[in-house]
Design a protein around this motif. Structure first.
Motif, PDB file in Angstrom:
ATOM      1  N   ILE A 168       0.814  -1.213   0.000  1.00 37.57           N
ATOM      2  CA  ILE A 168       0.000   0.000   0.000  1.00 37.57           C
ATOM      3  C   ILE A 168       0.848   1.264   0.000  1.00 37.57           C
ATOM      4  N   CYS A 169       2.151   1.133  -0.154  1.00 33.91           N
ATOM      5  CA  CYS A 169       3.043   2.286  -0.071  1.00 33.91           C
ATOM      6  C   CYS A 169       2.949   3.151  -1.326  1.00 33.91           C
ATOM      7  N   LEU A 220       4.735   6.615   2.651  1.00 35.67           N
ATOM      8  CA  LEU A 220       3.476   7.335   2.718  1.00 35.67           C
ATOM      9  C   LEU A 220       2.326   6.417   2.318  1.00 35.67           C
ATOM     10  N   VAL A 221       1.205   6.556   3.031  1.00 32.14           N
ATOM     11  CA  VAL A 221       0.025   5.744   2.737  1.00 32.14           C
ATOM     12  C   VAL A 221      -1.149   6.608   2.329  1.00 32.14           C
ATOM     13  N   ALA A 222      -1.499   7.621   3.130  1.00 28.13           N
ATOM     14  CA  ALA A 222      -2.716   8.388   2.901  1.00 28.13           C
ATOM     15  C   ALA A 222      -2.424   9.879   2.882  1.00 28.13           C
ATOM     16  N   ILE A 261      -0.602   2.595  10.057  1.00 34.05           N
ATOM     17  CA  ILE A 261      -1.736   3.123   9.297  1.00 34.05           C
ATOM     18  C   ILE A 261      -1.757   2.397   7.957  1.00 34.05           C
ATOM     19  N   VAL A 262      -2.873   1.764   7.637  1.00 35.38           N
ATOM     20  CA  VAL A 262      -2.934   0.989   6.391  1.00 35.38           C
ATOM     21  C   VAL A 262      -4.164   1.340   5.560  1.00 35.38           C
ATOM     22  N   ASN A 263      -4.853   2.421   5.930  1.00 31.12           N
ATOM     23  CA  ASN A 263      -6.044   2.820   5.190  1.00 31.12           C
ATOM     24  C   ASN A 263      -6.110   4.336   5.066  1.00 31.12           C
ATOM     25  N   SER A 264      -7.153   4.804   4.408  1.00 28.92           N
ATOM     26  CA  SER A 264      -7.316   6.226   4.160  1.00 28.92           C
ATOM     27  C   SER A 264      -7.855   6.933   5.399  1.00 28.92           C
ATOM     28  N   VAL A 265      -8.062   8.249   5.281  1.00 30.25           N
ATOM     29  CA  VAL A 265      -8.493   9.078   6.407  1.00 30.25           C
ATOM     30  C   VAL A 265      -9.654   9.959   5.968  1.00 30.25           C
TER      31      VAL A 265
END
Length: 502
Positions: A168-169, A220-222, A261-265
């Motif tokens: 997810i990066c 970075l993820v989100a 953190i592995v999902n959106s915000v």
């Protein structure tokens, strides 16, 4: 003979894995997908062995719902991000397909999946599409699905050891603003600002390098803007930062050690920014100098293990906001996951409701805020594309949880099987759209866009997109365009489903 993409080798390897485990299965013939994209996603002879359409067209029954305010730094609600709007509702005001004389068209982009799609001011698709080697920003015609322009993003680090099917990066999430400008994370820990030229060409016009604010093994993820225009960014290992786009000033804080953190915000008009880690649900706000701070933190039951179907041990949802007061996530509890609703002003828990199958419940996709309820989809058992090959599928279950002043209750649970789709609701017609794959003893892998009545939980109709691994959406979202057309990204391209014009 043209060079072939990795999908054939990938499917063959998955078949060997399954057979090596002692499974007696029969593989469908695998299509050759040219390395150079173009044309429809390849069909298989097995398409003729399964129903193309089941049930009947639905009547439009619009669903009342709380207002989602328009974010001043995002494109119109329903067009700006994977989860539609700042509240991450995954719901649309527009009416989606009703099932009348449905037309299904597709286009292959090679082995490239457009997991996040937005729609610009001309109704064109702006998509971030990922493959084995990296990501590409694409501008796509909404009817022909033909790429209008493409912009190569930084590639994946082949030495990182990350699995490209679950990595997810950089490249999963981005947002579109009201000027048709995209802000996307990259695999090199930058935020890119991408603008369209008059002829549609995409170009990077600015970038903000953030690697210096992260650990060497982080990414970075989100990324999302707050209501004041600051860009918030979140790293996989728990760095949270704000970026002033005008000055380039960056301020960061660290979440507790060991939290990912592995999902959106999500963000709201009060200044709140909502994120869920592998341990806790958060509200963050910026102080007077624009620095991030934790307003409240609430732990949830993260279970004892990473369930099959999950990318981490913990919640697989982005926080979903409803009305002026609520924020909801799904936990990772055993024996059943639960929908958990909090008062987003204080973090006080309003209710917790167990859902889905006992001993087989998990969701790696966000909740849908439909009317005054939250809808959750079961992804338990999806360990990769091999989980849905040779007629196999995952654990069924889609549940609706009604929100009440005194708590919550489960209204219904559907037996539809949706391995990994991000479902979407249409308030315009009262239907929920999921991407389903029913198990079949004959070994045929049939994928359907399925519409469920939000009020009753009954399946309205299902329309075949195709048979075979190339139609697997692999955690990608369903989208409704501004005209109500439905789109589903797959591992080999993009599918368009629309009502007939009659």
């Amino acid at each position: 003979m043209p060079r072939r993409t990795p999908i054939r080798a990938l499917a063959a390897a998955l078949a060997v894995t399954a057979l090596g485990a002692g499974a007696e299965v029969r593989a469908d013939p695998l299509p050759d997908i040219p390395a150079n994209p173009g044309g429809p996603i390849p069909s298989l002879p097995t398409d003729a062995l399964v129903p193309a359409f089941e049930a009947a067209p639905a009547a439009s029954r619009p669903l009342d719902h709380p207002l989602v305010p328009q974010h001043p730094f995002l494109s119109p609600n329903g067009t700006s991000s994977m989860h539609n709007d700042a509240y991450s509702t995954d719901a649309y005001d527009v009416s989606g397909p009703l099932g009348r004389d449905l037309t299904v068209t597709s286009r292959s982009y090679g082995v490239r999946e457009c997991a996040t799609m937005t729609f610009d001011s001309k109704g064109r698709i702006v998509a971030l599409c990922g493959g084995v080697e990296g990501f590409t920003m694409m501008l796509i015609h909404p009817e022909t699905l033909e790429p209008i322009s493409e912009l190569a993003m930084p590639g994946r680090d082949a030495t990182s050891g990350r699995n490209p099917l679950t990595d997810i990066c950089g490249g999963t999430y981005f947002f579109l603003d009201g000027q048709d400008q995209a802000f996307a994370t990259t695999t090199t820990s930058e935020i890119w600002k991408v603008r369209q030229a008059a002829d549609g060409d995409l170009a990077k016009v600015r970038s903000w390098p953030l690697a210096g604010h992260l650990d060497d093994d982080d990414c970075l993820v989100a990324v999302a803007p707050d209501w004041q225009g600051r860009v918030w960014f979140f790293s996989q290992h728990g760095t949270v930062g704000t970026l002033d786009r005008r000055t380039g000033r960056v301020a960061t804080i660290e979440l507790r050690k060991g939290e990912d953190i592995v999902n959106s915000v999500s963000t709201d008009e009060t200044g709140g920014v909502y994120a869920v880690s592998t341990h806790a649900n958060y509200r963050l706000d910026a102080d007077r100098r624009g620095r991030p701070r934790v307003t409240w933190r609430r732990t949830y039951d993260r279970g004892t293990t990473q369930k099959p179907g999950m990318l981490s041990r913990g919640s697989g949802t982005s926080p979903t906001l409803l009305g002026r007061r609520w924020v909801a996530i799904a936990d990772n509890a055993e024996p059943r996951s639960a929908v958990v609703v909090y008062d987003r002003r204080t973090g006080a828990r309003h209710c917790r409701v167990p859902v889905l199958a006992r001993g087989a419940s998990a969701t790696e996709n966000s909740l849908v805020a439909a009317g005054r309820s939250f809808i959750i989809e079961n992804n338990y058992g999806y360990a990769g594309p091999q989980s849905t090959m040779f007629g196999r599928s995952t654990t069924p279950g889609v549940s609706r949880v009604l929100l009440r002043r005194d708590g919550c209750r489960v209204a219904w649970t559907s037996r539809e099987t949706a391995p990994t789709s991000v479902p979407k609701a249409s308030h315009g017609n009262g239907l929920l759209y999921v991407y389903t794959k029913p198990p079949r003893e004959d070994g045929v892998d049939a994928w359907y866009l399925t519409a469920i009545d939000i009020r009753s939980g009954k399946t309205a109709w299902s329309r075949l997109t195709g048979t075979g691994t190339q139609w697997n959406n692999h955690y990608a979202s369903i989208y409704l365009g501004p005209d109500g057309t439905a789109y589903v990204a797959t591992m080999a391209g993009l599918v368009r489903v629309a009502d007939g014009r009659s």
